[in-house]
Design a protein around this motif. Sequence first.
Motif, PDB file in Angstrom:
ATOM      1  N   LYS A   1      -7.720  -7.607  10.575  1.00 57.84           N
ATOM      2  CA  LYS A   1      -8.096  -6.228  10.284  1.00 57.84           C
ATOM      3  C   LYS A   1      -6.846  -5.357  10.149  1.00 57.84           C
ATOM      4  CE  LYS A   1     -10.573  -2.402  12.325  1.00 57.84           C
ATOM      5  NZ  LYS A   1     -11.606  -1.809  11.717  1.00 57.84           N
ATOM      6  N   ALA A   2      -6.803  -4.554   9.089  1.00 58.79           N
ATOM      7  CA  ALA A   2      -5.703  -3.613   8.888  1.00 58.79           C
ATOM      8  C   ALA A   2      -5.964  -2.349   9.698  1.00 58.79           C
ATOM      9  CB  ALA A   2      -5.579  -3.263   7.411  1.00 58.79           C
ATOM     10  N   VAL A   3      -4.891  -1.789  10.248  1.00 58.30           N
ATOM     11  CA  VAL A   3      -4.979  -0.565  11.041  1.00 58.30           C
ATOM     12  C   VAL A   3      -4.017   0.457  10.436  1.00 58.30           C
ATOM     13  CG1 VAL A   3      -4.589   0.454  13.316  1.00 58.30           C
ATOM     14  CG2 VAL A   3      -5.537  -1.855  13.135  1.00 58.30           C
ATOM     15  N   ILE A   4      -4.492   1.679  10.212  1.00 59.46           N
ATOM     16  CA  ILE A   4      -3.628   2.749   9.713  1.00 59.46           C
ATOM     17  C   ILE A   4      -3.247   3.623  10.894  1.00 59.46           C
ATOM     18  CG2 ILE A   4      -3.449   4.748   8.186  1.00 59.46           C
ATOM     19  CD1 ILE A   4      -5.530   3.365   6.382  1.00 59.46           C
ATOM     20  N   LYS A   5      -1.923   3.765  11.093  1.00 58.12           N
ATOM     21  CA  LYS A   5      -1.410   4.551  12.213  1.00 58.12           C
ATOM     22  C   LYS A   5      -0.190   5.334  11.733  1.00 58.12           C
ATOM     23  CE  LYS A   5       0.490   3.997  16.851  1.00 58.12           C
ATOM     24  NZ  LYS A   5       0.928   3.049  17.851  1.00 58.12           N
ATOM     25  N   ASP A   6      -0.210   6.629  11.928  1.00 64.40           N
ATOM     26  CA  ASP A   6       0.897   7.497  11.521  1.00 64.40           C
ATOM     27  C   ASP A   6       1.268   7.313  10.050  1.00 64.40           C
ATOM     28  OD1 ASP A   6       1.090   8.522  14.134  1.00 64.40           O
ATOM     29  OD2 ASP A   6       2.431   6.875  14.724  1.00 64.40           O
ATOM     30  N   GLY A   7       0.264   7.163   9.200  1.00 62.90           N
ATOM     31  CA  GLY A   7       0.495   7.046   7.765  1.00 62.90           C
ATOM     32  C   GLY A   7       0.985   5.688   7.304  1.00 62.90           C
ATOM     33  N   ARG A   8       1.010   4.700   8.193  1.00 68.79           N
ATOM     34  CA  ARG A   8       1.442   3.345   7.838  1.00 68.79           C
ATOM     35  C   ARG A   8       0.301   2.369   8.042  1.00 68.79           C
ATOM     36  NH1 ARG A   8       7.564   2.037   9.342  1.00 68.79           N
ATOM     37  NH2 ARG A   8       8.496   3.958   8.581  1.00 68.79           N
ATOM     38  N   ILE A   9       0.319   1.309   7.251  1.00 65.64           N
ATOM     39  CA  ILE A   9      -0.686   0.261   7.384  1.00 65.64           C
ATOM     40  C   ILE A   9      -0.057  -0.891   8.157  1.00 65.64           C
ATOM     41  CG2 ILE A   9      -2.191  -1.364   6.180  1.00 65.64           C
ATOM     42  CD1 ILE A   9      -2.115   0.571   3.785  1.00 65.64           C
ATOM     43  N   TYR A  10      -0.741  -1.334   9.207  1.00 65.80           N
ATOM     44  CA  TYR A  10      -0.299  -2.480  10.005  1.00 65.80           C
ATOM     45  C   TYR A  10      -1.355  -3.571   9.873  1.00 65.80           C
ATOM     46  CZ  TYR A  10       2.889   0.885  12.121  1.00 65.80           C
ATOM     47  OH  TYR A  10       3.863   1.829  12.326  1.00 65.80           O
TER      48      TYR A  10
ATOM     49  N   GLY B   1       3.816  -8.258   5.339  1.00 67.54           N
ATOM     50  CA  GLY B   1       5.163  -8.472   4.816  1.00 67.54           C
ATOM     51  C   GLY B   1       5.271  -9.721   3.975  1.00 67.54           C
ATOM     52  N   ASP B   2       4.255 -10.541   3.952  1.00 67.44           N
ATOM     53  CA  ASP B   2       4.298 -11.802   3.203  1.00 67.44           C
ATOM     54  C   ASP B   2       2.980 -12.039   2.484  1.00 67.44           C
ATOM     55  OD1 ASP B   2       5.393 -14.266   2.336  1.00 67.44           O
ATOM     56  OD2 ASP B   2       4.095 -15.260   3.755  1.00 67.44           O
ATOM     57  N   ASP B   3       2.790 -11.609   1.455  1.00 66.81           N
ATOM     58  CA  ASP B   3       3.488 -10.856   0.448  1.00 66.81           C
ATOM     59  C   ASP B   3       2.573  -9.715   0.028  1.00 66.81           C
ATOM     60  OD1 ASP B   3       5.767 -10.614  -1.304  1.00 66.81           O
ATOM     61  OD2 ASP B   3       4.638 -11.574  -2.883  1.00 66.81           O
ATOM     62  N   THR B   4       1.740  -9.282   0.974  1.00 69.67           N
ATOM     63  CA  THR B   4       0.720  -8.278   0.687  1.00 69.67           C
ATOM     64  C   THR B   4       1.314  -7.009   0.106  1.00 69.67           C
ATOM     65  OG1 THR B   4      -0.569  -9.167   2.512  1.00 69.67           O
ATOM     66  CG2 THR B   4      -1.241  -7.036   1.665  1.00 69.67           C
ATOM     67  N   ARG B   5       2.407  -6.533   0.669  1.00 72.69           N
ATOM     68  CA  ARG B   5       2.947  -5.274   0.163  1.00 72.69           C
ATOM     69  C   ARG B   5       3.508  -5.418  -1.235  1.00 72.69           C
ATOM     70  NH1 ARG B   5       8.010  -4.159   4.065  1.00 72.69           N
ATOM     71  NH2 ARG B   5       9.032  -6.144   3.802  1.00 72.69           N
ATOM     72  N   ASN B   6       3.962  -6.614  -1.628  1.00 76.44           N
ATOM     73  CA  ASN B   6       4.433  -6.799  -2.999  1.00 76.44           C
ATOM     74  C   ASN B   6       3.285  -6.924  -3.987  1.00 76.44           C
ATOM     75  OD1 ASN B   6       7.267  -6.582  -2.739  1.00 76.44           O
ATOM     76  ND2 ASN B   6       7.242  -8.515  -1.640  1.00 76.44           N
ATOM     77  N   VAL B   7       2.141  -7.442  -3.540  1.00 76.69           N
ATOM     78  CA  VAL B   7       0.941  -7.414  -4.381  1.00 76.69           C
ATOM     79  C   VAL B   7       0.578  -5.957  -4.656  1.00 76.69           C
ATOM     80  CG1 VAL B   7      -1.540  -7.923  -4.446  1.00 76.69           C
ATOM     81  CG2 VAL B   7       0.071  -9.666  -3.644  1.00 76.69           C
ATOM     82  N   GLU B   8       0.589  -5.134  -3.600  1.00 79.05           N
ATOM     83  CA  GLU B   8       0.305  -3.711  -3.769  1.00 79.05           C
ATOM     84  C   GLU B   8       1.362  -3.043  -4.649  1.00 79.05           C
ATOM     85  OE1 GLU B   8      -0.651   0.278  -1.172  1.00 79.05           O
ATOM     86  OE2 GLU B   8       0.591  -1.277  -0.265  1.00 79.05           O
ATOM     87  N   ALA B   9       2.627  -3.371  -4.440  1.00 83.19           N
ATOM     88  CA  ALA B   9       3.702  -2.787  -5.247  1.00 83.19           C
ATOM     89  C   ALA B   9       3.514  -3.120  -6.723  1.00 83.19           C
ATOM     90  CB  ALA B   9       5.062  -3.286  -4.762  1.00 83.19           C
ATOM     91  N   MET B  10       3.107  -4.355  -7.005  1.00 84.94           N
ATOM     92  CA  MET B  10       2.910  -4.749  -8.394  1.00 84.94           C
ATOM     93  C   MET B  10       1.765  -3.956  -9.027  1.00 84.94           C
ATOM     94  SD  MET B  10       3.158  -8.549  -9.938  1.00 84.94           S
ATOM     95  CE  MET B  10       1.586  -9.165  -9.446  1.00 84.94           C
ATOM     96  N   LEU B  11       0.703  -3.728  -8.275  1.00 88.11           N
ATOM     97  CA  LEU B  11      -0.401  -2.916  -8.790  1.00 88.11           C
ATOM     98  C   LEU B  11       0.066  -1.487  -9.077  1.00 88.11           C
ATOM     99  CD1 LEU B  11      -3.266  -4.235  -6.501  1.00 88.11           C
ATOM    100  CD2 LEU B  11      -2.928  -4.716  -8.940  1.00 88.11           C
TER     101      LEU B  11
END
Length: 159
Positions: A18-27, A32-42
């Motif tokens: 489960k993803a948690v949003i805290k202080d404007g960040r997603i945890y 880091g492997d490689d979810t944020r780069n999938v999002e970056a590519m979108l």
Amino acid sequence: MVIDAHLDTVFQPGQSIKAVIKDGRIYAPGIGDDTRNVEAMLWIIRALNAANVRTKRDLWFTFTVQEETTMNGVTALLAENRKASVSSALDGGYEGFTTAARQSMVQAHILGPGGHTKSDTPPYSASLPLARAIARIYELKVPNDPPTYLNIGMLGGSR
């Protein structure tokens, strides 16, 4: 040009994803492997579309699998689409961007007669010489310029 991010984050059985949003960040595990780069590519695709960018040649945005093991996803993509002259894999990104890369994959098979790992006498399990070989690989001196990394990516045992 192929721009690639991989989808195959590996989780332990029963692990909460489960993803948690805290202080404007997603945890979340695997972000880091490689979810944020999938999002970056979108976001890259959205930005190019919003700016009405037109390229002289095709850009292929691809999501591949099996990066953690055999690289079969991107290997099959490039083998079937030989028109691609440049490929860029989005991976990592903790400390800036990697602008050039060379990869070398080596497969090694360490075979032994079998035996018990905790035995004091031969035949030993092949896991002991394997562990020693891995330790020696990570002791190798590698260049800092260009930045060079070693990785033992996959291990297996028995038949």
